[in-house]
Write a protein that holds these residues in place. Structure first.
Motif, short mmCIF file in Angstrom:
data_model
loop_
_atom_site.label_atom_id
_atom_site.label_comp_id
_atom_site.label_asym_id
_atom_site.label_seq_id
_atom_site.Cartn_x
_atom_site.Cartn_y
_atom_site.Cartn_z
N THR A 113 -15.62 -5.40 -12.37
CA THR A 113 -16.20 -6.03 -13.56
C THR A 113 -15.66 -5.36 -14.83
OG1 THR A 113 -18.20 -6.60 -12.34
CG2 THR A 113 -18.37 -6.57 -14.75
N VAL A 114 -15.62 -4.04 -14.83
CA VAL A 114 -15.10 -3.30 -15.99
C VAL A 114 -13.63 -3.64 -16.22
CG1 VAL A 114 -14.49 -0.98 -16.83
CG2 VAL A 114 -16.73 -1.40 -15.79
N LEU A 115 -12.84 -3.65 -15.17
CA LEU A 115 -11.41 -3.95 -15.28
C LEU A 115 -11.18 -5.35 -15.83
CD1 LEU A 115 -8.61 -2.71 -14.66
CD2 LEU A 115 -8.71 -3.92 -12.48
N ARG A 116 -11.90 -6.32 -15.33
CA ARG A 116 -11.71 -7.71 -15.78
C ARG A 116 -12.20 -7.92 -17.21
NH1 ARG A 116 -7.90 -7.65 -13.17
NH2 ARG A 116 -8.16 -7.39 -10.96
N ALA A 117 -13.10 -7.07 -17.69
CA ALA A 117 -13.60 -7.19 -19.06
C ALA A 117 -12.61 -6.61 -20.08
CB ALA A 117 -14.95 -6.49 -19.19
N MET A 118 -11.64 -5.82 -19.61
CA MET A 118 -10.65 -5.21 -20.50
C MET A 118 -9.63 -6.24 -20.96
SD MET A 118 -9.61 -1.74 -18.54
CE MET A 118 -10.85 -0.61 -17.98
N ASP A 119 -9.15 -6.06 -22.20
CA ASP A 119 -8.06 -6.91 -22.64
C ASP A 119 -6.76 -6.41 -21.99
OD1 ASP A 119 -6.61 -5.01 -24.50
OD2 ASP A 119 -8.54 -5.09 -25.52
N SER A 120 -5.72 -7.21 -22.04
CA SER A 120 -4.48 -6.87 -21.33
C SER A 120 -3.82 -5.61 -21.88
CB SER A 120 -3.51 -8.05 -21.35
OG SER A 120 -3.14 -8.36 -22.67
N ASP A 121 -3.92 -5.35 -23.18
CA ASP A 121 -3.32 -4.13 -23.74
C ASP A 121 -4.01 -2.87 -23.21
OD1 ASP A 121 -1.42 -5.51 -25.20
OD2 ASP A 121 -2.61 -5.50 -27.06
N THR A 122 -5.33 -2.92 -23.07
CA THR A 122 -6.08 -1.78 -22.54
C THR A 122 -5.71 -1.55 -21.07
OG1 THR A 122 -7.90 -2.22 -24.05
CG2 THR A 122 -8.39 -0.83 -22.14
N ARG A 123 -5.64 -2.64 -20.29
CA ARG A 123 -5.24 -2.51 -18.88
C ARG A 123 -3.83 -1.93 -18.77
NH1 ARG A 123 -8.01 -7.31 -18.03
NH2 ARG A 123 -6.12 -8.54 -18.25
N LYS A 124 -2.92 -2.44 -19.61
CA LYS A 124 -1.52 -1.97 -19.56
C LYS A 124 -1.44 -0.49 -19.93
CE LYS A 124 3.06 -2.85 -21.47
NZ LYS A 124 3.86 -3.70 -22.36
N SER A 125 -2.11 -0.07 -21.00
CA SER A 125 -2.04 1.34 -21.40
C SER A 125 -2.71 2.24 -20.35
CB SER A 125 -2.64 1.56 -22.79
OG SER A 125 -4.01 1.25 -22.81
N GLY A 126 -3.76 1.76 -19.71
CA GLY A 126 -4.41 2.53 -18.64
C GLY A 126 -3.50 2.70 -17.43
N LYS A 127 -2.77 1.65 -17.08
CA LYS A 127 -1.83 1.74 -15.96
C LYS A 127 -0.67 2.68 -16.29
CE LYS A 127 -2.77 -2.82 -14.03
NZ LYS A 127 -2.20 -4.14 -13.68
N ILE A 128 -0.18 2.62 -17.52
CA ILE A 128 0.92 3.52 -17.92
C ILE A 128 0.46 4.97 -17.87
CG2 ILE A 128 2.36 4.22 -19.87
CD1 ILE A 128 2.59 1.18 -20.54
N ALA A 129 -0.75 5.24 -18.36
CA ALA A 129 -1.30 6.60 -18.32
C ALA A 129 -1.46 7.07 -16.88
CB ALA A 129 -2.64 6.65 -19.05
N THR A 130 -1.87 6.19 -16.02
CA THR A 130 -2.04 6.53 -14.61
C THR A 130 -0.71 6.87 -13.95
OG1 THR A 130 -4.00 5.13 -14.46
CG2 THR A 130 -2.89 5.67 -12.39
N ILE A 131 0.31 6.10 -14.24
CA ILE A 131 1.63 6.34 -13.67
C ILE A 131 2.18 7.67 -14.16
CG2 ILE A 131 4.03 5.54 -13.68
CD1 ILE A 131 2.79 2.64 -13.75
N LYS A 132 1.98 7.96 -15.43
CA LYS A 132 2.47 9.25 -15.98
C LYS A 132 1.78 10.39 -15.31
CE LYS A 132 3.90 7.69 -20.54
NZ LYS A 132 3.65 7.77 -21.95
#
Length: 132
Positions: A113-132
């Protein structure tokens, strides 16, 4: 498990591509052996140019290899693996939801639910931070 080398923010990705039978597997195996002898961690992901399964792209393949290196007896595609990575201090708990999403691990309902409520920029920056 990998070696006890101190973590750094430096990494390198090497893509080996070519015709069948030219020695890609041997080249990568011998390179990995030499690099590990020098104290580096190495991870490998197989990506097919044709007929690849969904979710078998380069990022997911390498992330699975990294997770599998740290979870021993757990399936790298499980919520337990993500929990272990967080508990080990290898990943901030705020990034767990993004790791699950990157590896297509089924989320807890509340995290989904939290993930789907995020806008695409927030999801993208979260994924980039996770990969780093």
């Amino acid at each position: 498990m990998g070696s006890d080398i101190a973590q750094s923010d430096i990494g390198q990705v090497i893509v080996v591509r070519g015709e069948a039978g030219i020695g890609k597997t041997r080249l990568t195996a011998e390179s990995a052996t030499a690099l590990r002898a020098l104290g580096y961690r190495t991870y490998k992901g197989l990506i097919l140019d044709f007929g690849a399964e969904q979710g078998r792209d380069a990022i997911r393949s390498i992330l699975r290899a990294i997770v599998a290196d740290h979870v021993d007896d757990l399936d790298a595609d499980s919520l337990g693996a993500t929990s272990h990575i967080v508990e080990s201090g290898l990943l901030d708990s705020s990034c767990a939801i993004f790791l699950n999403d990157l590896l297509w691990i089924e989320q807890k309902a509340s995290d989904e639910t939290v993930l789907r409520a995020m806008d695409s920029d927030t999801r993208k920056s979260g994924k980039i931070a996770t990969i780093k």
